[in-house]
Structures are given as C-alpha cells and as structure tokens.
Design a protein around this motif. Structure first.
Motif: not given
Ligand code: ARG
Length: 272
Positions: A48, A51, A55, A88, A105-108, A113, A152, A155-156, A196
């Motif tokens: 996505d 961000y 990205e 996303w 994608s800066a995915i936590t 998950r 968003q 997201t976390t 973030d």
C-alpha cells in the motif's frame, strides 16, 4: 478519406504489434523451448504505497525503505520481485488467497495476523504515535478519549484507538489509507491521527507549513515489529528469513537504513 484510412492502418498495425509483444512476454515464464534454461518468474509482492517513507509513489514509481529492503533481500535469496501497489485491504485478500507471493507494507507482526498469515523474522522496530496540530491540548493517549481521531482502517493504529475510545465510538474516523487520515486532520475534521512513529514524523518534517507535532506515549503504545507477510505455509518464507539474516549481518541492511533515516540501525535488537 485516404488520410483516415492510412491512420487506421497504422493504428491496427500498432495494436497488432503491442498484442504480439505482450503475449510473448507473458509466456516467457513457462520455459517452453527444449534446452532453454527455465526463466524464473518474478514474485508478485503487494503493498500500500501511501506510507512514506516505507512505501510511496514518486513520479509514478513505488519507492521507499521497504522497496529497497525487499529488493536487497530478494536479490540475496535469488528471486526477482515485482512490487505492486494494491492498497491496504487488498494486501490481506491477496495473501490469504495466495494471489500474491508476499507483502511488504510496514506490516506489524501480531498474534491476530499470525493466525492467518506467516511472517518473516522482524526487520523494523516501530510504535504508534499521535499526530496533532501545534497548540493542541492532547498530550497523551489518555487525552484522545473525548476527541475525534482519524486512522487508517485495519491498522494497529486503529486497534490502539479502538481500545482507547471504544470499538464502536463514532469519534473514530477510519480511512482507506493513512494520507487520507492525515488530510482529515489538516482540514479540521479530526483532532488527531494515530499511526506509526516514522510515518508521522516524516510527515511533519516534510510539511513544516502545516504546523503539526508528534506526541509520544510509550506507556500506551507497545513496541511493534514489521515483517514480510506470506500466505500460511508458503515455502518461500524460509529463503527470505535466511536472506534477511544475511543482509542484517553483512551491512546491506545498515546501508539502506542509513540512506533513508540518516542514522545507524540497532541490528542486534532486531535479531534478539
Ligand atoms: N504498522 C501498521 C500495521 O501493520 C500500519 C501499517 C500501514 N502500512 C501501510 N503501508 N499503509 O497495522
């Protein structure tokens, strides 16, 4: 009339050529000819790209720390990648349905998950922070409780705000991407954005005229780690874990990190 016919002919020809070209390239991955070394197909990597600095789109191209990181890791692992900006929510659909090979994608990485997806070992340490206008009376996460907060969706950041304001609070405004959430703040539709740290800090740095500040609250927002996200059971993951280890060790990670963030990464912390 003659001119028109000519133009039509040229057009038809161009289309025929284009069709030819595309069918050729799409079949090249199959390795048809005898004795021909099989050409490796590019991995489909979804993201996505809204961000920054992880990205984002720059002159029609997807750029960012994640892009350089994935390219270095893929090269190390012996794969070619094509990074595609799908947005996303579609990331999670594509990985679940195994349409894409993996996502960056800066995915936590989190337990929720992990039930549906596989993650590599961590490659980045992050935490949520609060973005507010200068002079705001918000000084901590606790202060968000009677405010309108933009996030968003999925997201976390949203998770953290759900927890603070209550999951169904109408004071939580959810957006498809983080840039839209920030726009809601700058246009006066929200009192704060939670996202973030690196992303909100980058935004403040790049938009000094908008007079925003970042509030930290380490007691309320946990440390998070980013990982590459694969379909459950993907056989590719082991290769990428190994390659991540290598680029952390051989200085390639530090080189990319310093290029984007201007400081040295704490590699030991990621490996612990
Ligand atoms: N780290 C957060 C999460 O995983 C936010 C990531 C958003 N990434 C993006 N490219 N929009 O939930």
């Amino acid at each position: 009339m003659k001119k028109l016919l000519m133009m039509l002919m040229v057009l038809t020809f161009t289309f025929a050529l284009a069709a030819c070209g595309s069918s050729q390239s799409s079949s090249s991955g199959e390795g048809d000819g005898a004795g021909e070394t099989e050409k490796k197909e590019k991995l489909r990597v979804v993201t996505d790209a809204a961000y920054a600095p992880f990205e984002y789109m720059d002159k029609g191209e997807i750029v960012g720390f994640d892009v350089d990181f994935v390219e270095a890791v893929a090269k190390e692992a012996g794969y070619e990648v094509e990074i595609v900006n799908v947005g996303w929510d579609p990331i999670f659909v594509e990985i679940k349905d195994e349409i894409a090979d993996f996502a960056v994608s800066a995915i936590t990485i989190n337990d929720d998950r992990k039930q549906t997806y596989d993650f590599t070992s961590p490659y980045f340490l992050s935490t949520n922070k609060i973005l507010v206008p200068e002079g705001s009376d918000i000084e901590s996460a606790e202060d968000l409780k009677d405010k309108v907060v933009a996030v968003q969706a999925g997201t976390t950041g949203q998770e953290a705000v759900d927890e603070l304001l209550g999951k169904n609070s109408s004071n939580i405004k959810k957006f498809e991407n983080n840039n839209l959430a920030i726009m809601e703040l700058t246009s006066g539709g929200a009192d704060a954005v939670v996202a973030d740290n690196t992303v909100v800090e980058e935004y403040v740095k790049n938009n000094p005229d908008q007079k925003l500040v970042v509030i930290e609250d380490a007691d309320s927002f946990a440390a998070e780690y980013y990982g590459l996200m694969f379909p459950k059971g993907s056989e590719l993951k082991a290769d990428f874990d190994e390659a991540i280890n290598t680029v952390l060790d051989n200085g390639k990670y530090a080189e990319i990190y310093t290029e984007w963030f201007g400081s040295e990464p704490d590699v030991e912390n990621l490996k612990a």
